[in-house]
Design a protein around this motif. Structure first.
Motif, PDB file in Angstrom:
ATOM      1  N   HIS A 147      37.796  28.174  49.586  1.00  0.00           N
ATOM      2  CA  HIS A 147      36.916  27.560  48.592  1.00  0.00           C
ATOM      3  C   HIS A 147      36.495  28.622  47.584  1.00  0.00           C
ATOM      4  O   HIS A 147      35.956  29.666  47.955  1.00  0.00           O
ATOM      5  CB  HIS A 147      35.673  26.965  49.264  1.00  0.00           C
ATOM      6  N   LEU A 148      36.755  28.353  46.309  1.00  0.00           N
ATOM      7  CA  LEU A 148      36.310  29.234  45.231  1.00  0.00           C
ATOM      8  C   LEU A 148      35.013  28.693  44.659  1.00  0.00           C
ATOM      9  O   LEU A 148      34.907  27.510  44.356  1.00  0.00           O
ATOM     10  CB  LEU A 148      37.365  29.310  44.126  1.00  0.00           C
ATOM     11  N   MET A 174      31.639  35.719  33.894  1.00  0.00           N
ATOM     12  CA  MET A 174      33.036  35.397  34.177  1.00  0.00           C
ATOM     13  C   MET A 174      33.930  36.625  34.091  1.00  0.00           C
ATOM     14  O   MET A 174      33.737  37.507  33.243  1.00  0.00           O
ATOM     15  CB  MET A 174      33.526  34.321  33.201  1.00  0.00           C
ATOM     16  N   ALA A 175      34.946  36.646  34.955  1.00  0.00           N
ATOM     17  CA  ALA A 175      35.961  37.702  34.912  1.00  0.00           C
ATOM     18  C   ALA A 175      36.781  37.562  33.639  1.00  0.00           C
ATOM     19  O   ALA A 175      36.879  36.490  33.045  1.00  0.00           O
ATOM     20  CB  ALA A 175      36.857  37.608  36.149  1.00  0.00           C
ATOM     21  N   ILE A 176      37.403  38.650  33.233  1.00  0.00           N
ATOM     22  CA  ILE A 176      38.147  38.657  31.974  1.00  0.00           C
ATOM     23  C   ILE A 176      39.283  37.643  31.997  1.00  0.00           C
ATOM     24  O   ILE A 176      39.534  36.957  31.000  1.00  0.00           O
ATOM     25  CB  ILE A 176      38.666  40.091  31.687  1.00  0.00           C
ATOM     26  N   THR A 202      39.786  34.484  44.144  1.00  0.00           N
ATOM     27  CA  THR A 202      38.762  35.235  44.883  1.00  0.00           C
ATOM     28  C   THR A 202      38.339  36.466  44.109  1.00  0.00           C
ATOM     29  O   THR A 202      37.183  36.902  44.186  1.00  0.00           O
ATOM     30  CB  THR A 202      39.308  35.657  46.258  1.00  0.00           C
ATOM     31  N   ALA A 203      39.279  37.038  43.336  1.00  0.00           N
ATOM     32  CA  ALA A 203      38.956  38.230  42.551  1.00  0.00           C
ATOM     33  C   ALA A 203      37.978  37.916  41.422  1.00  0.00           C
ATOM     34  O   ALA A 203      37.140  38.755  41.073  1.00  0.00           O
ATOM     35  CB  ALA A 203      40.235  38.846  41.978  1.00  0.00           C
ATOM     36  N   SER A 204      38.054  36.725  40.854  1.00  0.00           N
ATOM     37  CA  SER A 204      37.097  36.357  39.805  1.00  0.00           C
ATOM     38  C   SER A 204      35.710  36.115  40.404  1.00  0.00           C
ATOM     39  O   SER A 204      34.687  36.388  39.763  1.00  0.00           O
ATOM     40  CB  SER A 204      37.577  35.132  39.029  1.00  0.00           C
ATOM     41  N   ASP A 205      35.656  35.595  41.629  1.00  0.00           N
ATOM     42  CA  ASP A 205      34.364  35.487  42.326  1.00  0.00           C
ATOM     43  C   ASP A 205      33.774  36.872  42.605  1.00  0.00           C
ATOM     44  O   ASP A 205      32.552  37.064  42.550  1.00  0.00           O
ATOM     45  CB  ASP A 205      34.535  34.727  43.651  1.00  0.00           C
ATOM     46  N   ARG A 220      40.298  44.947  42.431  1.00  0.00           N
ATOM     47  CA  ARG A 220      38.930  44.677  42.890  1.00  0.00           C
ATOM     48  C   ARG A 220      38.906  44.544  44.413  1.00  0.00           C
ATOM     49  O   ARG A 220      39.889  44.084  45.012  1.00  0.00           O
ATOM     50  CB  ARG A 220      38.402  43.385  42.240  1.00  0.00           C
ATOM     51  N   PRO A 221      37.806  44.905  45.041  1.00  0.00           N
ATOM     52  CA  PRO A 221      37.724  44.782  46.510  1.00  0.00           C
ATOM     53  C   PRO A 221      37.590  43.322  46.926  1.00  0.00           C
ATOM     54  O   PRO A 221      37.328  42.442  46.109  1.00  0.00           O
ATOM     55  CB  PRO A 221      36.454  45.571  46.849  1.00  0.00           C
TER      56      PRO A 221
END
Length: 531
Positions: A385-386, A433-435, A445-448, A510-511
């Motif tokens: 789930h995002l 927001m992520a780029i 998941t990386a944008s979260d 990103r982690p």
């Protein structure tokens, strides 16, 4: 500390040791933290500490730097100000031998009348002998001098010989001000506008954080964490129930719901504190999300979709919807459990403005809240789930500092200043927001993780507005140029490095939340040892 910032090795022999730092008392007075701020530790430069100027308030005019070495080491000291209204002065020899035992050297920052802010640069050069290579250590301090000249004039015990100079300058300033006050006001207005704009552009450039050095630092610290495939989570669950099925399963009778007082209110949305009586006659307190009779059919549909997006999830740090009432000709009700919870953003803003000491947050409390949010986000991602809108406004907190992650239903209406439309008729949380989400509408998941970095910044600044001076239409170019949020004044270097890693330009650098949990838990354990 176990996890140190990216550093550059000094050109000394390995058996030697050189330290340069601000000790506990100075860090406490400047930043409110009980810790040492190392510029050099065991021959390793703390680049992050040297990159950003340390703010020195107007009531502090003396700074003490502590240093020591265990072998023969020479030094040269120079200090200068970018404005002639601040007079920095070293209270020690400008060159000599670094002491073999821990000692301090002091410098004063005296402000002249009508001075405001100045950048003080201290250069420490060290070498085994000046014929060989030397190492330059650049320290920067931002000295605030607002109203400081009044204290300087009244303090006659420090240096009586300086009084005539101050009075002459004050008299001179008053003469000038009498004839040019209108021009001065116009210039001040222009300078203020330019300052805020330039200050925004001078926020942290994180290109140094996008290299392998930082990622190696974080990943090596987290080698015991469990990884999972992020790409597999970018899609929706294949067996997710449709909206109609969810409403049928959650349907409750409207007459069992009683609305009490309004907790949050927007243009068309409202959040009530209320009560629900079940079929056994037992009453429980609930949150009720609903809309006014002016809400459109589209707004009602969005409320239902977003309110039911986290239905079926079960975690101690996730707030799950427990009931829905949808009837013809009346507004829908969405029911959530209530446990004296408050909106996290509203709570943090209250902490910033209240004089109640019980509302003051410690670093340990902030770390504990962060760990709870990470735990909830771990659960969401493991269940494919995002969230897509991780922010303080979409979290709740109670009196025991238990944090719950919520859906984003009604957030656009309740927090309109956090959402912007870029011409596509869709309000989005641009500055969270992520780029890749901003430019290509790609969520993962990386944008979260990116949004979580902004949330961590919110916790440490008590919900200041991120990128307050940047136009939403400029955010994409601003981020591509490498600019990011500045380090909060009370933020430990380790936490700021975590934020910077969350804002890496490439999503795969990103982690994960699993890695962040290991790091934050370890950092919390280190913190406990010093309390």
């Amino acid at each position: 500390m176990k996890y140190f910032l990216p550093f550059l090795l000094l050109t000394f022999v390995q058996c030697s040791q050189f330290d340069l730092f601000l000790d506990y008392n100075d860090v406490e007075s400047l930043m409110g933290l009980s810790a040492r701020l190392y510029y050099v530790r065991h021959n390793q430069l703390n680049l992050n500490a040297m990159q950003y100027p340390l703010e020195v308030p107007s009531f502090i005019n003396t700074l003490n730097l502590t240093w020591s070495t265990n072998y023969k080491l020479l030094y040269k000291l120079t200090i200068q100000s970018d404005k002639d209204t601040v007079l920095p002065k070293l209270n020690s020899l400008s060159e000599g031998d670094v002491p073999n035992s821990k000692s301090t050297f002091t410098f004063t920052l005296s402000c002249l009348p009508n001075s405001d802010i100045a950048i003080i640069k201290v250069l420490v050069q060290v070498s085994e002998n000046w014929q060989s290579d030397s190492t330059n250590i650049h320290l920067r301090f931002k000295k605030f001098c607002v109203d400081n000249y009044l204290n300087e004039i009244s303090n006659t015990t420090e240096d009586n010989r300086s009084l005539p100079l101050y009075y002459e300058q004050v008299f001179f300033y008053y003469m000038i001000a009498g004839g040019s006050i209108l021009i001065g006001l116009a210039i001040i207005c222009c300078l203020i506008s330019t300052y805020h704009r330039d200050n925004a552009r001078n926020l942290m450039i994180v290109k140094g954080f996008q290299n392998n050095e930082v990622n190696t630092f974080l990943k090596s610290a987290l080698n015991s964490s469990n990884k999972f495939n992020q790409k597999s989570l970018s899609g929706s669950k294949s067996n997710i129930k449709d909206l109609h099925e969810c409403i049928v399963e959650l349907s409750i009778q409207r007459q069992r719901v009683r609305l009490l007082n309004i907790e949050l209110e927007g243009t068309f949305g409202r959040v009530y504190k209320g009560s629900y009586t079940d079929i056994n006659g037992e009453e429980e307190e609930v949150f009720v999300k609903t809309v006014t009779d002016q809400a459109s059919a589209v707004q009602i549909s969005v409320l239902l979709h977003e309110g039911l997006s986290m239905y079926g999830l079960n975690h101690k740090n996730i707030l799950t919807i427990q009931g829905v009432s949808v009837e013809q000709h009346v507004e829908p009700f969405l029911l959530y459990p209530y446990n004296n919870n408050k909106n996290l953003k509203k709570f943090l803003q209250t902490c910033k403005t209240t004089e109640n000491l019980s509302c003051t947050l410690t670093t340990r409390e902030i770390i504990d809240m962060t760990l709870q949010i990470i735990s909830g986000m771990q659960y969401l991602h493991k269940n494919r789930h995002l969230h897509k809108d991780v922010a303080a406004r979409n979290c709740l907190i109670n009196q025991e500092f238990k944090v719950l992650i919520t859906d984003n239903a009604l957030s656009r209406d309740l927090f309109p200043s956090d959402y912007h439309c870029l011409g596509d008729n869709k309000n989005r949380p641009i500055k969270w927001m992520a780029i890749e989400s901003l430019e290509h509408k790609k969520f993962s998941t990386a944008s979260d993780i990116w949004s979580f970095g902004i949330l961590l910044w919110e916790l440490l600044t008590l919900c200041q507005q991120p990128y307050a001076d940047i136009d939403p239409f400029e955010m994409s170019a601003y981020l591509q140029d490498g600019f990011r949020l500045n380090q909060p004044v009370n933020c430990p270097d380790e936490l700021f490095t975590v934020m910077a890693c969350c804002w890496a330009l490439a999503p795969n650098e990103r982690p994960t939340f699993s890695q962040l949990f290991v790091f934050m838990n370890e950092f919390n354990n280190q913190l406990v040892k010093f309390v």
